[in-house]
Scaffold this motif. Structure first.
Motif, PDB file in Angstrom:
ATOM      1  N   UNK A  59       0.827  -1.201   0.000  1.00  0.00           N
ATOM      2  CA  UNK A  59       0.000   0.000   0.000  1.00  0.00           C
ATOM      3  C   UNK A  59       0.859   1.248   0.000  1.00  0.00           C
ATOM      4  N   UNK A  60       0.511   2.202  -0.831  1.00  0.00           N
ATOM      5  CA  UNK A  60       1.259   3.451  -0.906  1.00  0.00           C
ATOM      6  C   UNK A  60       2.474   3.410  -1.802  1.00  0.00           C
ATOM      7  N   UNK A  61       2.782   2.248  -2.393  1.00  0.00           N
ATOM      8  CA  UNK A  61       3.902   2.150  -3.341  1.00  0.00           C
ATOM      9  C   UNK A  61       3.363   2.194  -4.766  1.00  0.00           C
ATOM     10  N   UNK A  62       4.078   2.896  -5.640  1.00  0.00           N
ATOM     11  CA  UNK A  62       3.656   3.016  -7.036  1.00  0.00           C
ATOM     12  C   UNK A  62       4.355   1.925  -7.838  1.00  0.00           C
ATOM     13  N   UNK A  63       3.757   0.733  -7.843  1.00  0.00           N
ATOM     14  CA  UNK A  63       4.396  -0.415  -8.464  1.00  0.00           C
ATOM     15  C   UNK A  63       3.946  -0.582  -9.913  1.00  0.00           C
ATOM     16  N   UNK A 103      -3.790   2.981   2.672  1.00  0.00           N
ATOM     17  CA  UNK A 103      -2.926   2.282   1.731  1.00  0.00           C
ATOM     18  C   UNK A 103      -2.931   2.871   0.343  1.00  0.00           C
ATOM     19  N   UNK A 104      -3.585   4.031   0.166  1.00  0.00           N
ATOM     20  CA  UNK A 104      -3.578   4.665  -1.139  1.00  0.00           C
ATOM     21  C   UNK A 104      -2.234   5.341  -1.379  1.00  0.00           C
ATOM     22  N   UNK A 105      -1.985   5.674  -2.625  1.00  0.00           N
ATOM     23  CA  UNK A 105      -0.745   6.351  -2.992  1.00  0.00           C
ATOM     24  C   UNK A 105      -0.828   7.815  -2.575  1.00  0.00           C
ATOM     25  N   UNK A 106       0.201   8.303  -1.923  1.00  0.00           N
ATOM     26  CA  UNK A 106       0.258   9.723  -1.565  1.00  0.00           C
ATOM     27  C   UNK A 106       0.425  10.541  -2.840  1.00  0.00           C
ATOM     28  N   UNK A 107      -0.545  11.385  -3.152  1.00  0.00           N
ATOM     29  CA  UNK A 107      -0.540  12.130  -4.405  1.00  0.00           C
ATOM     30  C   UNK A 107       0.372  13.339  -4.365  1.00  0.00           C
TER      31      UNK A 107
END
Length: 282
Positions: free
Chosen positions: A152-156, A210-214
């Motif tokens: 969660x939170x990783x831009x994979x 767990x969302x991506x920090x924008x």
């Protein structure tokens, strides 16, 4: 406009510019075989990347989450400089930074930068706004915070579910998606952060879900606070979006795009989109 593309690869401690049509990974690269990698998409404006710092910081956080070896920030900046050096177009571009595990333990990671014009569909959506549907992600909002293996939170690179969600939205006649948790709380879009305006305040869901920090959302909220527009991290629902004065999906390249239809229901933006765009441009 003739499409202009540029590619640079980090090899043996140095930057190498390669023809755009030349292959740069092998069939054994774990980024290709397993999606074991990360990426960032950076806006190119006037031949520059004014928001690169925030993307490099997030790239480093994603790499740490995956225990992924990285060539380091100087290497990424050299890759960006290399692809920008050949950029002669006055049009907006998107620079995509990609890092994979390469062939695995004991081998160099794959690190590259790709530069191309912003797609026409992205420009259309930015100008016309979005029709959005809400889709359940199937997990509780607080689950990923205690499950680091879910990244969660990783831009994979593992975007198959995100792309399937967007295709499903297209099948329904919509442009994009807002994901919701098992209990109905707002999460994020497949490639965007959700922001809404209500009762004089800008809201966005908490990253603890767990969302991506924008990066664009962070810039908007900093500018809004400086201009006297309050902001809040809010555990919202779809009902909150329907009741909001305005709803936007934010991303680094598309910017703040207003939602004009939500789950088939038309909605306006109370004239706030111009203010949001001005804050991001400031």
């Amino acid at each position: 406009m003739n499409e202009q593309r540029s590619v640079a690869v980090w090899r043996n401690g140095t930057t190498e510019v390669v023809p755009a049509e030349q292959p740069v990974v092998t069939a054994f690269d774990l980024g290709l075989a397993r999606g074991d990698g990360i990426f960032e998409s950076v806006a190119v404006l006037g031949g520059r990347t004014p928001h690169l710092d925030a993307h490099l910081a997030r790239l480093a956080r994603s790499a740490a989450a995956l225990a992924l070896p990285s060539p380091g920030e100087p290497a990424w900046r050299a890759l960006v400089d290399a692809v920008l050096a050949g950029w002669t177009s006055a049009a907006e571009g998107v620079c995509r930074l990609v890092l994979t595990r390469g062939h695995g333990a004991g081998t160099e990671p794959t690190a590259l930068a790709l530069l191309s014009p912003v797609p026409a569909e992205t420009l259309r959506q930015r100008a016309e706004g979005l029709s959005v549907v809400t889709l359940g992600l199937g997990i509780p909002a607080d689950f990923r915070a205690g499950a680091p293996w879910l990244l969660g939170g990783a831009k994979t690179l593992s975007y198959a579910v995100n792309m399937a969600a967007q295709r499903h939205a297209h099948d329904l006649g919509a442009d994009d998606v807002v994901f919701t948790s098992l209990e109905g709380l707002l999460l994020e879009g497949p490639t965007s952060t959700v922001v809404w305006a209500a009762r004089g305040t800008l809201h966005t869901p908490p990253v603890e879900t767990g969302i991506l920090a924008g990066t664009t959302q962070a810039r908007l909220f900093a500018a809004a606070e400086a201009a006297g527009w309050p902001t809040s991290t809010t555990s919202g629902t779809v009902a909150d979006l329907h009741a909001a004065d305005a709803v936007w999906l934010l991303s680094g390249v598309r910017g703040a795009t207003p939602v004009h239809t939500l789950d088939g229901v038309p909605r306006g933006d109370a004239g706030l989109s111009r203010r949001v765009r001005d804050l991001l441009a400031g």
